[in-house]
Design an enzyme around this catalytic site. Structure first.
Site, PDB file in Angstrom:
ATOM      1  N   ASP A  43      32.447  13.969  46.505  1.00  0.00           N
ATOM      2  CA  ASP A  43      33.752  14.547  46.007  1.00  0.00           C
ATOM      3  C   ASP A  43      33.904  14.902  44.502  1.00  0.00           C
ATOM      4  O   ASP A  43      34.313  15.954  44.118  1.00  0.00           O
ATOM      5  CB  ASP A  43      34.919  13.777  46.218  1.00  0.00           C
ATOM      6  N   SER A  54      32.255  11.010  50.534  1.00  0.00           N
ATOM      7  CA  SER A  54      32.540  10.629  49.090  1.00  0.00           C
ATOM      8  C   SER A  54      32.159   9.187  48.906  1.00  0.00           C
ATOM      9  O   SER A  54      32.729   8.174  49.027  1.00  0.00           O
ATOM     10  CB  SER A  54      33.964  10.627  48.784  1.00  0.00           C
ATOM     11  N   ARG A 107      39.719  15.419  56.124  1.00  0.00           N
ATOM     12  CA  ARG A 107      40.446  16.683  56.204  1.00  0.00           C
ATOM     13  C   ARG A 107      39.375  17.798  56.576  1.00  0.00           C
ATOM     14  O   ARG A 107      38.136  17.892  56.150  1.00  0.00           O
ATOM     15  CB  ARG A 107      40.678  17.242  54.894  1.00  0.00           C
TER      16      ARG A 107
HETATM   17  C1  BGC Z   1      32.061   6.182  46.066  1.00  0.00           C
HETATM   18  C2  BGC Z   1      31.813   7.747  45.473  1.00  0.00           C
HETATM   19  C3  BGC Z   1      33.018   8.685  45.301  1.00  0.00           C
HETATM   20  C4  BGC Z   1      34.107   7.934  44.646  1.00  0.00           C
HETATM   21  C5  BGC Z   1      35.565   8.654  44.709  1.00  0.00           C
HETATM   22  C6  BGC Z   1      33.296   5.714  45.439  1.00  0.00           C
HETATM   23  O1  BGC Z   1      33.719   4.602  46.071  1.00  0.00           O
HETATM   24  O2  BGC Z   1      31.199   5.573  46.018  1.00  0.00           O
HETATM   25  O3  BGC Z   1      30.853   8.245  45.893  1.00  0.00           O
HETATM   26  O4  BGC Z   1      32.699   9.678  44.645  1.00  0.00           O
HETATM   27  O5  BGC Z   1      34.447   6.598  45.337  1.00  0.00           O
HETATM   28  O6  BGC Z   1      35.789   8.954  45.955  1.00  0.00           O
END
Ligand code: BGC
Length: 436
Positions: free
Chosen positions: A194, A140, A76
């Site tokens: 995130d 994320s 996004r």
């Molecule tokens: C990632 C994290 C992320 C989480 C939620 C996980 O697979 O390693 O960095 O915060 O997913 O999106």
């Protein structure tokens, strides 16, 4: 299976396999605290405890900020307005689906795709560009940050396998792609996970917010830690707090069953993200598919449903939630089901979802008791993610578990949905970074 009949022994066995009895809660929370301690002190730990180089906002930040949010199959581009009084609004947004071949192809192609989406966003929203040509990037995945605006990808999760990205600075890769796309004037001012975005968005609106949690495609959490407890920060000052991205999806202290082992073995990252594979939406449908196939093979089910579920990941977590409710479109695809089968499938769905919610609640309780052992203060936990947002029974099971595990202290815990937290928080990170 009806209320009066004894469940098939294989079904009873399945119930035992997915049950997550809370008599082991104290041991799990202890293990969690030990891994937190190890991660913070720089030892090898399944909880990586990654410094974010950000602290919570004051709530008075104002302005319009651009934010990019890459977390899973969706990317996004957002423009967010902050009113300086706790209100953050999305004023423009474009959503793009990241094609499978881009997620799994060369890393350069992935970042070129992101830059192209930014250009397209500008094309669609020509008037609304903020004065500052800066943006914040919610990325994320586990990143070892070196500053608020740089960080190296440790390893991909959630099915991403794009090559030549792990071990490299993702802000540099994004900036190079923006350059190639003729957007060289855009500077990436902040890189955030995130969970950090969600905590920032939660804390912008609620002063007592001290935890950000994602329960969506993946799962993870962050919280503000005293800087003096973060060993890797000793050289950059010990006063105040810094938000720590725990990467709790990689926690390895939970007892898994044979279905967990099957999901892990078949994944692109075996042995990693073990908690995420028991909790997050990306894997719950697959656990359900394997469990239903097992029931079918053991002769528990009367209806011939095997062929429907042959393909890995053909059952989504949404389907599983519908099954758990005893029907809906999720079960249509099985054709007409015998009543006993419908009940067995609903039970399977509930077991898997409840286990996920219980583990998530235990993990929340672990982090909160790390910060406040007696749970004497109020804690607002900002949560984002479809699993939490769209399943009321999921939240209810988390609240029930927190009550069982934390007793009276649970009255001080408020789980608050912060919708779009990761995107909104990214903009807040931009504001914090630009004005810092
Ligand atoms: C990632 C994290 C992320 C989480 C939620 C996980 O697979 O390693 O960095 O915060 O997913 O999106």
């Amino acid at each position: 299976m009806t209320a009066s009949t004894t469940p098939h022994p294989h079904l009873t066995h399945l119930i035992q396999e997915f049950e997550f009895p809370l008599d082991g809660a104290v041991a799990v929370m202890d293990a969690f605290h030990r891994r937190m301690e190890a991660g913070l002190s720089g030892q090898t730990s399944s909880l990586r405890m990654l410094p974010s180089f950000l602290s919570r906002p004051r709530g008075t930040e104002t302005g319009r900020y651009l934010a990019l949010d890459l977390g899973g199959t969706n990317f996004r581009v957002l423009e967010v307005s902050l009113d300086g009084a706790g209100r953050a609004d999305i004023v423009a947004a474009s959503r793009f689906v990241v094609p499978e071949e881009v997620m799994r192809g060369p890393g350069r192609g992935l970042f070129d795709f992101l830059a192209e989406c930014v250009a397209e966003f500008f094309g669609r929203h020509p008037g609304g560009r903020p004065d500052e040509q800066t943006l914040a990037f919610t990325f994320s995945f586990p990143v070892e940050q070196h500053s608020v605006s740089s960080g190296t990808l440790i390893a991909w999760t959630k099915g991403f396998t794009a090559t030549d990205v792990a071990g490299r600075d993702v802000v540099a890769l994004l900036s190079q792609a923006l350059n190639r796309r003729g957007l060289a004037h855009i500077r990436v001012a902040a890189l955030v996970n995130d969970t950090v975005g969600t905590l920032l968005a939660g804390a912008y609106a609620h002063p007592a917010c001290d935890m950000g949690v994602i329960l969506g495609t993946g799962t993870n959490a962050c919280y503000p830690e005293a800087r003096k407890r973060i060993a890797t920060l000793l050289s950059v000052g010990q006063d105040g707090e810094m938000i720590v991205n725990m990467e709790w999806g990689n926690f390895d202290g939970l007892p898994g069953n044979r279905f967990d082992a099957m999901v892990d073995d078949a994944s692109p990252n075996p042995g990693r993200q073990r908690m995420e594979k028991m909790v997050s939406a990306m894997y719950l449908g697959e656990l359900g598919r394997l469990a239903v196939l097992d029931l079918a093979r053991a002769g528990v089910l009367e209806s011939g449903i095997q062929g429907v579920l042959d393909c890995p990941f053909s059952l989504s977590s949404k389907d599983l939630a519908l099954l758990a409710q005893g029907g809906g479109p999720g079960s249509d695809r099985f054709g007409p089901l015998a009543e006993s089968d419908r009940q067995a499938l609903a039970l399977t769905g509930r077991l898997i979802l409840d286990r996920s919610a219980r583990i998530a609640a235990l993990a929340v309780a672990s982090v909160l008791t790390w910060m406040d052992p007696a749970l004497a203060s109020a804690h607002v936990v900002a949560v984002d993610g479809a699993l939490f947002e769209h399943n009321p029974s999921y939240r209810a099971e988390m609240v029930r578990t927190l009550g069982l595990v934390c007793g009276k202290g649970a009255e001080n815990i408020d789980l608050v949905l912060v919708k779009d937290g990761s995107g909104l928080g990214s903009a807040i990170a931009g504001a914090v970074a630009v004005t810092a």
